[in-house]
Design a protein around this motif. Structure first.
Motif, PDB file in Angstrom:
ATOM      1  N   VAL A 277      -7.162   0.937   5.696  1.00 26.45           N
ATOM      2  CA  VAL A 277      -6.211   1.621   4.788  1.00 26.45           C
ATOM      3  C   VAL A 277      -6.760   3.261   4.380  1.00 26.45           C
ATOM      4  O   VAL A 277      -8.029   3.163   3.409  1.00 26.45           O
TER       5      VAL A 277
ATOM      6  N   LEU B 247      -5.836  -2.412  -4.230  1.00 26.92           N
ATOM      7  CA  LEU B 247      -5.925  -2.415  -2.736  1.00 26.92           C
ATOM      8  C   LEU B 247      -6.923  -4.480  -3.247  1.00 26.92           C
ATOM      9  O   LEU B 247      -6.946  -5.117  -2.629  1.00 26.92           O
TER      10      LEU B 247
ATOM     11  N   CYS C   9       1.136  -1.258  -0.265  1.00 25.77           N
ATOM     12  CA  CYS C   9      -0.130   0.016   0.002  1.00 25.77           C
ATOM     13  C   CYS C   9       1.174   1.096   0.089  1.00 25.77           C
ATOM     14  O   CYS C   9       0.340   2.313  -0.528  1.00 25.77           O
TER      15      CYS C   9
END
Length: 92
Positions: free
Chosen positions: A47, A63, A24
């Protein structure tokens, strides 16, 4: 100048212990986004991402993929308050 937006996502599946948070961080940096990724006690990764809408959509798509050893089963997304932002960090 594009309007900054923030989204919060909860990613579930096999997403802890597989480099998901680092994934990420790297992807957000590539897209010019700020935010954080942290492991939650229930096995999900939370996130927060802030930036331009087009870049946010690319990050959300990422994601769902995650790093090679992740097995993402789903991603829940909702708008987020930009006051939660403090630069991209990983934690938990």
């Amino acid at each position: 100048m594009a309007i900054q937006q923030c989204l919060k996502a909860w990613v579930y599946g096999k997403v802890q212990g597989v480099g998901y948070r680092l994934f990420c961080k790297r992807r957000a940096k590539e897209l010019g986004l700020q935010g954080y990724a942290l492991n939650l006690p229930d096995g999900r990764v939370e996130v927060l991402i802030c930036g331009e809408e087009a870049q946010l959509q690319k990050m959300i798509e990422s994601l769902y993929l995650g790093p090679i050893f992740a097995q993402v089963l789903g991603v829940d997304v909702e708008p987020a308050d930009p006051r939660q932002l403090a630069g991209f960090m990983t934690g938990g």
